[in-house]
Write a protein that holds these residues in place. Structure first.
Motif: not given
Ligand code: SF4
Length: 700
Positions: A230-232, A256-257, A318-320, A566-567
């Motif tokens: 969902l988040a991805n 982020f890349d 990551n989403l935030a 980011f991870h």
């Protein structure tokens, strides 16, 4: 009856509710005949209390209250009342015997997220300095450890909420994942209601249509265990729709890349297939979050209590970060801590790998600093021990713990695969439990110690906002009852280490302040007097003239370069997915009227009358296919065991999912069924998802 009383007949003591991490302000009022609760206008609860808070004083003079130590002469014998001296001598003899035969790590300590900061700190020090054992962990491992580990990876520090609750109404959109706060901490709903009144949107992710979901703008009824997808998937849509905050990503984050490449595989129809959430809803949710000028993402145990809990939280972080909704006013990722001192309990050293102030036990600088505060040579501090489930799984084995001391935890009800854990507890050479009632774990003990309740002790608690609060002693404890600080001091004294321990909370807090100075969770500037004057103080607070830190990350994150990380995380299945033999998902959680393992709330008449026994929630259409009617006795079965409960039919749950509350003992124990598969980083068990089947209970 009341310390500092100015009146013979009526007096009031301001303190906090003993239960959850909201730590609602309440006043205890003595009227000569008993003690009653009044709600207090504290910044967290603003005059509200839930049913648990209103009835909390019923336990103070409860007829089942333990008021004398109990001792079992030999396995199979009954517990009998003894003096404190007899009980303490037996404990010390058992510690010495275990350590002589098997070494220092043969003695283990298990703490709790409900203990005050002073107790949590003393317990961690007691294990390392008095017992010299590495084997200490606590039940918070089962609560917030995944969110804590993810926050440290992403932000460099773990504080549940990086902002005060008062900021919630100012967030334009809130994504609340796996949390039913309307039932678990009802007064917090004021903030969400105000947010709604301000025109904000609330998106709730939950396999059940809960009262919280009912209050939301949008409910995403997710397939259990698919939150990473969902988040991805939401981040994928944000990327494609131009909703990313590229300047924020460039200036305040790194990594982020890789995430961009990973989430490019989470196109909406694939995510719909995995999560069960329609593409339409995915787009709508992504737009609500991405187009908002301010937004928060909050997680709780739903996404966290998974064997991929850390990855799940990282995906939401990551989403935030991708949306630029962190490190700014009225924005951020936060974890809604559950237990009363779930936050403070994870900062001061009762975790297997940790020293006070969120220091690491395997970091040479951290070890030598703490050794200097403790006035011991650094080399006597053991290294990291086993995580909670791993320690409990090996109790009584040749290389496991042989003598266990438990403070404020009811393992026989609250640990996954509870039938197995009960066997391990019985295999111990010696078990000591400190509690105020004869919990299901205390019933198995060789020595039971009666401990003080919240209204009878001083100390501090740290709530879900990172606000350090005063717990104030309103009344004397019954004769024969001692605080855990007194117990720790008394055992340490018999072991020849009494000089290192105090039973006086203020003295312990003064030492805790020094021990945390310069650490991630820095309490050095916090004093009892400041807490009183300022309605609590937010850590980090490194000096007495420092204002505390209600809002974190506004200028920089806590990593050395000031950037959030980011991870890249991929979705993977739960450790156990439904199959032919066990075709349903089983998930567990809480009800409004009960708390944790129910040791306390199952003894409060009003609460127990409302929800007196375990049940399993299932969809009426699914029930029909099994020939089950509402209220029927049923057996819920997994690879770990079977539980016997009543069926509760509701269209509010997914067709493929069963839900059981985890507060109950005996044949309705939900944790007889749960899966102890662990997250590789946080060592959090997968409480929230396992494969199950259901059948009518012919024998009931
Ligand atoms: Fe107590 Fe939590 Fe209820 Fe507040 S919400 S009264 S802290 S149980």
């Amino acid at each position: 009856m009341w310390p500092n009383s100015t009146s013979q007949t009526v007096d009031t003591c301001d303190t906090h509710c003993p239960y959850c991490a909201l730590q609602c302000g309440m006043s205890l009022v003595a009227n000569g005949e008993g003690v009653t609760v009044q709600a207090r206008n504290f910044p967290t609860n603003r005059g509200g209390l839930c049913q648990k808070g209103w009835t909390a004083t019923e336990l103070l003079a409860h007829p089942e209250r333990l008021t004398t130590p109990l001792l079992r002469d030999r396995k199979g014998a009954l517990l009998r009342p003894v003096t404190w001296d007899e009980a303490l001598d037996r404990i010390v003899a058992a510690i010495r015997s275990a350590q002589q035969h098997y070494g220092p790590d043969a003695v283990g300590v298990f703490g709790g997220g409900g203990l005050t900061n002073e107790k949590a700190y003393s317990l961690g020090k007691f294990a390392r300095v008095a017992l010299r054992t590495s084997q200490i962990d606590y039940n918070g491992r089962f609560c917030m450890s995944s969110a804590a580990a993810a926050s440290i990876k992403a932000f460099g520090i773990d504080r549940g909420l990086p902002f005060p609750l008062a900021d919630i109404p100012h967030a334009e959109t809130i994504l609340l994942v796996g949390s039913n706060v309307a039932e678990t901490m009802p007064p917090i709903m004021q903030y969400f209601q105000e947010q709604k009144k301000n025109g904000g949107s609330l998106i709730v992710v939950d396999p059940r249509w809960t009262p919280t979901a009912a209050a939301a703008t949008m409910h995403l009824q997710i397939t259990p265990g698919t939150d990473v997808a969902l988040a991805n998937g939401l981040l994928y849509i944000a990327m494609k729709q131009g909703l990313l905050d590229e300047p924020f990503i460039a200036s305040r984050t790194s990594g982020f890349d890789r995430v961009r490449r990973t989430v490019s595989g989470y196109w909406p129809d694939r995510v719909e297939r995995i999560t069960g959430i329609s593409e339409k809803q995915l787009y709508a949710a992504a737009r609500l979050l991405g187009n908002a000028s301010t937004a928060m993402i909050l997680t709780a145990r739903g996404p966290e209590q998974q064997s991929k809990g850390v990855d799940t939280v990282l995906a939401f972080i990551n989403l935030a970060l991708g949306l630029g909704k962190a490190g700014k006013p009225y924005c951020g990722y936060g974890c809604l801590t559950g237990q009363g001192n779930g936050q403070g309990g994870r900062e001061h050293g009762q975790k297997a790998d940790q020293l006070p102030g969120y220091r690491k036990i395997d970091n040479p600088d951290h070890r030598s600093y703490i050794a200097s505060v403790w006035r011991v040579p650094e080399e006597i501090i053991p290294g990291p021990g086993c995580s909670a489930y791993e320690m409990l799984d090996r109790l009584g084995t040749e290389d496991g713990v042989r003598a266990l001391l438990v403070f404020g935890s009811n393992l026989a009800v609250s640990v996954p695969r509870a039938g197995h854990i009960e066997e391990r507890l019985q295999a111990l050479d010696f078990l000591c439990v400190s509690d105020f009632f004869l919990s299901e774990t205390a019933e198995l003990a060789d020595v039971v110690l009666p401990s003080t309740q919240w209204a009878e002790e001083e100390g501090t608690m740290t709530n879900l906002e990172g606000r350090v609060l005063r717990r104030r002693r309103a009344m004397d404890a019954p004769e024969g009852v001692r605080s855990d600080l007194e117990t720790i001091h008394a055992i340490a004294e018999r072991l020849g280490a009494g000089e290192y321990f105090s039973s006086e909370p203020r003295e312990v807090f003064a030492e805790l302040r020094r021990a945390t100075a310069g650490g991630a969770a820095d309490y050095y500037g916090i004093t009892y007097e400041r807490i009183e004057r300022e309605n609590g103080v937010f850590w980090p607070c490194p000096a007495e003239d420092h204002p505390g830190t209600p809002r974190m990350f506004l200028d920089s994150f806590a990593a050395p370069d000031g950037r959030a990380r980011f991870h890249s995380v991929e979705y993977r299945s739960a450790a156990e997915e439904p199959d032919e033999e066990f075709p349903l998902y089983l998930t567990t959680g809480r009800v409004m009227q009960q708390y944790q393992s129910g040791t306390q709330t199952r003894r409060v008449r009003q609460l127990n009358e409302s929800v007196p026994q375990a049940f399993v929630e299932m969809h009426p259409s699914m029930a029909l296919s099994y020939g089950i009617a509402n209220g029927d006795p049923v057996r819920v079965i997994t690879r770990r065991g079977a539980a016997s409960v009543r069926a509760q039919l509701t269209p509010a749950i997914r067709m493929d999912t069963l839900f059981m509350p985890f507060h109950f003992a005996g044949r309705g124990r939900a944790n007889l069924l749960t899966n102890p598969a662990l997250d590789p980083t946080s060592r959090m068990p997968e409480f929230k998802i396992c494969a199950a089947r259901i059948e009518r209970d012919a024998g009931c």
